[in-house]
Design a protein around this motif. Sequence first.
Motif, PDB file in Angstrom:
ATOM      1  N   THR A 758      42.651  40.363  41.481  1.00 19.29           N
ATOM      2  CA  THR A 758      42.965  41.759  41.823  1.00 19.29           C
ATOM      3  C   THR A 758      41.673  42.517  42.015  1.00 19.29           C
ATOM      4  O   THR A 758      40.609  42.108  41.544  1.00 19.29           O
ATOM      5  N   ASN A 759      41.781  43.654  42.710  1.00 19.59           N
ATOM      6  CA  ASN A 759      40.655  44.577  42.683  1.00 19.59           C
ATOM      7  C   ASN A 759      40.896  45.572  41.558  1.00 19.59           C
ATOM      8  O   ASN A 759      41.945  45.574  40.919  1.00 19.59           O
ATOM      9  N   GLY A 760      39.942  46.400  41.260  1.00 19.84           N
ATOM     10  CA  GLY A 760      40.097  47.357  40.179  1.00 19.84           C
ATOM     11  C   GLY A 760      39.124  48.493  40.321  1.00 19.84           C
ATOM     12  O   GLY A 760      38.261  48.491  41.205  1.00 19.84           O
ATOM     13  N   THR A 761      39.235  49.455  39.428  1.00 22.11           N
ATOM     14  CA  THR A 761      38.356  50.616  39.495  1.00 22.11           C
ATOM     15  C   THR A 761      37.093  50.424  38.676  1.00 22.11           C
ATOM     16  O   THR A 761      36.067  51.017  38.959  1.00 22.11           O
ATOM     17  N   ARG A 762      37.164  49.595  37.627  1.00 18.46           N
ATOM     18  CA  ARG A 762      36.000  49.370  36.764  1.00 18.46           C
ATOM     19  C   ARG A 762      35.910  47.892  36.384  1.00 18.46           C
ATOM     20  O   ARG A 762      36.925  47.212  36.262  1.00 18.46           O
ATOM     21  N   ALA A 763      34.669  47.445  36.171  1.00 16.66           N
ATOM     22  CA  ALA A 763      34.466  46.064  35.760  1.00 16.66           C
ATOM     23  C   ALA A 763      35.006  45.835  34.348  1.00 16.66           C
ATOM     24  O   ALA A 763      34.847  46.690  33.471  1.00 16.66           O
ATOM     25  N   PHE A 764      35.667  44.745  34.160  1.00 15.11           N
ATOM     26  CA  PHE A 764      36.180  44.279  32.878  1.00 15.11           C
ATOM     27  C   PHE A 764      37.210  45.214  32.252  1.00 15.11           C
ATOM     28  O   PHE A 764      37.489  45.131  31.059  1.00 15.11           O
ATOM     29  N   GLU A 765      37.805  46.093  33.078  1.00 12.34           N
ATOM     30  CA  GLU A 765      38.877  46.927  32.545  1.00 12.34           C
ATOM     31  C   GLU A 765      40.090  46.094  32.168  1.00 12.34           C
ATOM     32  O   GLU A 765      40.879  46.468  31.303  1.00 12.34           O
ATOM     33  N   GLU A 766      40.248  44.925  32.776  1.00 15.93           N
ATOM     34  CA  GLU A 766      41.407  44.081  32.493  1.00 15.93           C
ATOM     35  C   GLU A 766      41.471  43.647  31.028  1.00 15.93           C
ATOM     36  O   GLU A 766      42.547  43.336  30.510  1.00 15.93           O
ATOM     37  N   GLU A 767      40.328  43.621  30.350  1.00 15.32           N
ATOM     38  CA  GLU A 767      40.331  43.219  28.944  1.00 15.32           C
ATOM     39  C   GLU A 767      40.930  44.298  28.045  1.00 15.32           C
ATOM     40  O   GLU A 767      41.178  44.054  26.859  1.00 15.32           O
ATOM     41  N   LYS A 768      41.147  45.492  28.615  1.00 14.58           N
ATOM     42  CA  LYS A 768      41.766  46.585  27.857  1.00 14.58           C
ATOM     43  C   LYS A 768      43.233  46.761  28.200  1.00 14.58           C
ATOM     44  O   LYS A 768      43.874  47.692  27.729  1.00 14.58           O
ATOM     45  N   TRP A 769      43.740  45.875  29.042  1.00 12.58           N
ATOM     46  CA  TRP A 769      45.158  45.939  29.381  1.00 12.58           C
ATOM     47  C   TRP A 769      45.984  45.227  28.313  1.00 12.58           C
ATOM     48  O   TRP A 769      45.552  44.241  27.720  1.00 12.58           O
ATOM     49  N   ASP A 770      47.180  45.727  28.124  1.00 11.32           N
ATOM     50  CA  ASP A 770      48.115  45.104  27.189  1.00 11.32           C
ATOM     51  C   ASP A 770      49.227  44.379  27.933  1.00 11.32           C
ATOM     52  O   ASP A 770      49.642  43.289  27.519  1.00 11.32           O
ATOM     53  N   GLU A 771      49.701  44.979  29.010  1.00 13.21           N
ATOM     54  CA  GLU A 771      50.724  44.369  29.855  1.00 13.21           C
ATOM     55  C   GLU A 771      50.398  44.663  31.311  1.00 13.21           C
ATOM     56  O   GLU A 771      49.626  45.569  31.627  1.00 13.21           O
ATOM     57  N   VAL A 772      51.012  43.899  32.197  1.00 14.45           N
ATOM     58  CA  VAL A 772      50.806  44.066  33.636  1.00 14.45           C
ATOM     59  C   VAL A 772      52.147  43.881  34.330  1.00 14.45           C
ATOM     60  O   VAL A 772      52.895  42.948  33.997  1.00 14.45           O
ATOM     61  N   SER A 773      52.414  44.735  35.284  1.00 13.07           N
ATOM     62  CA  SER A 773      53.588  44.587  36.138  1.00 13.07           C
ATOM     63  C   SER A 773      53.106  44.376  37.565  1.00 13.07           C
ATOM     64  O   SER A 773      52.310  45.155  38.089  1.00 13.07           O
ATOM     65  N   ILE A 774      53.555  43.273  38.176  1.00  8.93           N
ATOM     66  CA  ILE A 774      53.246  42.996  39.577  1.00  8.93           C
ATOM     67  C   ILE A 774      54.581  42.902  40.300  1.00  8.93           C
ATOM     68  O   ILE A 774      55.289  41.904  40.192  1.00  8.93           O
TER      69      ILE A 774
END
Length: 865
Positions: A758-774
């Motif tokens: 995925t793309n994102g707004t900030r580097a390594f923000e994915e490590e602060k996610w708890d759940e994801v909906s695609i």
Amino acid sequence: MPIKELVSKGSESLGAWYYVYTHSTGVGTVYLDHAGATLFPQSQLENFTRDLTENVYGNPHSQNISSKLTYDTVEQVRYRILALFHTTTEDYSVIFTSGSTAALKLVAEAFPWVSQGPESSGSRFCYLTDSHTSVVGMREVTMALNVTSTAVRPEDLRSAEGQGDGPSDPDCQLPHLFCYPAQSNFSGTRYPLTWIGEVKSGQMRPVGVPGKWFVLLDAAAYVSTSPLDLSAHPADFVPVSFYKIFGFPTGLGALLVHRRVAPLLRKTYFGGGTAAAYLTGEDFYIPRSSVAERFEDGTISFLDVIALKHGFDALERLTGGMEEIQQHTFGLAQYTHAALTSLRYPNGAPVVRIYGDSEFSSPEVQGPVINFNVLDDRGDVIGYSQVDKMASLYNIHLRTGCFCNTGACQRHLGISDAVVKKHFQAGHVCGDDIDLIDGQPTGSVRISFGYMSTLEDAQAFLRFIIDTRLCSPSGRSVPQDCAAGEAGVPSTEGKAPNATAVTRVRGLMPQEDALTALRAWDDLSTAVNAVTLPPPVREATTPQQTLLEKAAGVLDADLGSHVVTNLYLYPIKSCAAFEVTRWPVGNQGLLYDRSWMVVNHNGVCLSQKQEPRLCLIQPSIDLQQRVMVITAKGMDPIEVPLDENSEQAQICQSKVCADRVKTYNCGEKISSWLSKFFGRPCHLIKQNSNFPRNAKKKHGKDQSPVMTATLSLVNEAQYLLINTSSVLELYQQLNASDENESFPMKDLILRFRANIVTNGTRAFEEEKWDEVSIGSLHFQVQGPCHRCQMICIDQKTGQRRQDVFQKLSENREKKVNFGVYLMHISRDVSSPCVLSVGSQVFPVWKGNTEYHYLPATEKHQDVCS
């Protein structure tokens, strides 16, 4: 041929000789775990095999000719073992066991313990805190007998030397046992052999109680590289493991028992071969008179004992004896220790912290072992797991952890009993890769030398430390204008190994080779003074958009939104990615993701860590034709059906990440294809659809839907997601120096082998996610992916590039995490679902209860229909 004769032939000949000892581990391998298990010479195997083909060895308990040959050969090996330790059958008996651990267990069970009673203090079992786990484990036997166990610290025992005045009550014969290692398997510290006589005579008391002290000398680590003279230091019990001396065979050890203590040992069990006579209907049993025959229950591993004969032959032929081995290995360790202690960062901080009790002044006080942790320039420990991963990239084999010696680990690393328990509660167990907890190390790194180790091995290890800590990530030295000498670092000039080390080297090498060794030190010192850490990563001089242009085809979407930019599946585990734009989702992840894997002739799964060329095998799946097409350069394409033929399938078992999985063999045609490509026997196996592999609870997640999820042949979770903003940050760091050779960002993405990009707004923000909906699919983030050295392999060529791992390690607080694992939250997919490139990604941040929705478009919705 003695070691000095081999060395005198020059480094080229020695390298060829050394390759004989490392033929099974690969060309260019530097093996530095001889304290764990030394290497065996090819000649030993050849001679042993020839012996077995030319002679018939029967069960030694029989009376026929072949059995008599076995018996006589085994007895001859017993004599050679005693001769190795400068003693004879008049003083010692050799009891063969499965290893030193079994020998220790035998002593614990057979020692004449006296239980503590209302009017009796009973026997004492004392052991040095710097003891192997197998020694400490003896206390479980003593506790069951109501015998008190006491751990004694090395410093307390040293302070007690010479302070005893003999037994306080000469008439008291209460038996006590004191155990200590001749050499610490943690640090290589060598404890005085004179303690044996001092404890037995009462001149030194481990515990101030009356009675008769017996001494067990744990010699397993010591005798692998040093002579032991039992005529001068007659310990009562001496356990050894032969693979530490010869490399082969494994699973064979011995307990040497002094004749004076043998009559006191108790036998609580008798097996085949140990009874002179017995009755089945009543308690009548007469043991054999021989101590060895009385305690060797069942038939000993007589073919392995015969292999020892050839081990003795090879050791004597190649080395000239244990005295030569001791000088050779200690000289290498002293040289390496002197170099390591000289390494400094530009600010003067040491590169390593060494754990030990000696200054490597002589082999009497120190074995050829160096235990240490690598530090950063602030003095913080770099986790041993990261050091191990980097070392493997340099083909260096070392050992990490606590080395089955918790007591020494606690003492040297300053870990309290409470902290050990806390670490266990945090999930850390012996042998795992959890190297740092709350910033504190749970273990360390150990290197150790054997008789086939060379000066080139030591220098290769030192260059590895310099390259990874004092050089630029590309492995090239930093220019002289930022040299360590100009940064105020004390010069290493004049800090070559001291005179003792030089003497050791000269004792083994001709004069000109000794001078070569010293010149090599000078070259190394110059290299240390000529390098420093690279300057901090500067802001990219190229605008971000220019860098994005280099990543054409990867980031097509607006950086302000979260969308899926790439989808990959890996039909064959560790082989090349199959990129798709739209793909069905199954119960285990993307349909057919890691459904197959390549195994060797033993059925063991191959990965790119052992076989980098796996990435050159390109599988693709045709869902309409129901086949997987496999291609590779220089090979004709081959097809494998997607559907298993249950009637013709050959069922087999294998393991993935310690999980037992049921699979079936995909046939001889594809096996021949793979074997031809790799040049060795290989097979393709597929996970059996009727044998589900359930996901384990990970990272503290306790949601029941995840607990019931099933996995394919993946390592951790159903999906792996990475964020291109994170890749871009790493890409900028790698390209910040002109020394680094640039490569396309998509090649960097492929190294992380993600399913969803995925793309994102900030580097390594994915490590602060708890759940994801695609779209219509919902996932739970299971935690970060802890990376191994596979990210250094170019997925298009199979070539390694160490700086990717090193740069990530430098900038991720010493933990090489990249990407996050995902698992389905809901496992009930009643209708087919697909994932598509362009689908929007809606993350839920940790601590939030609502989705952070971004505008969705119907065009990019995932569909369940």
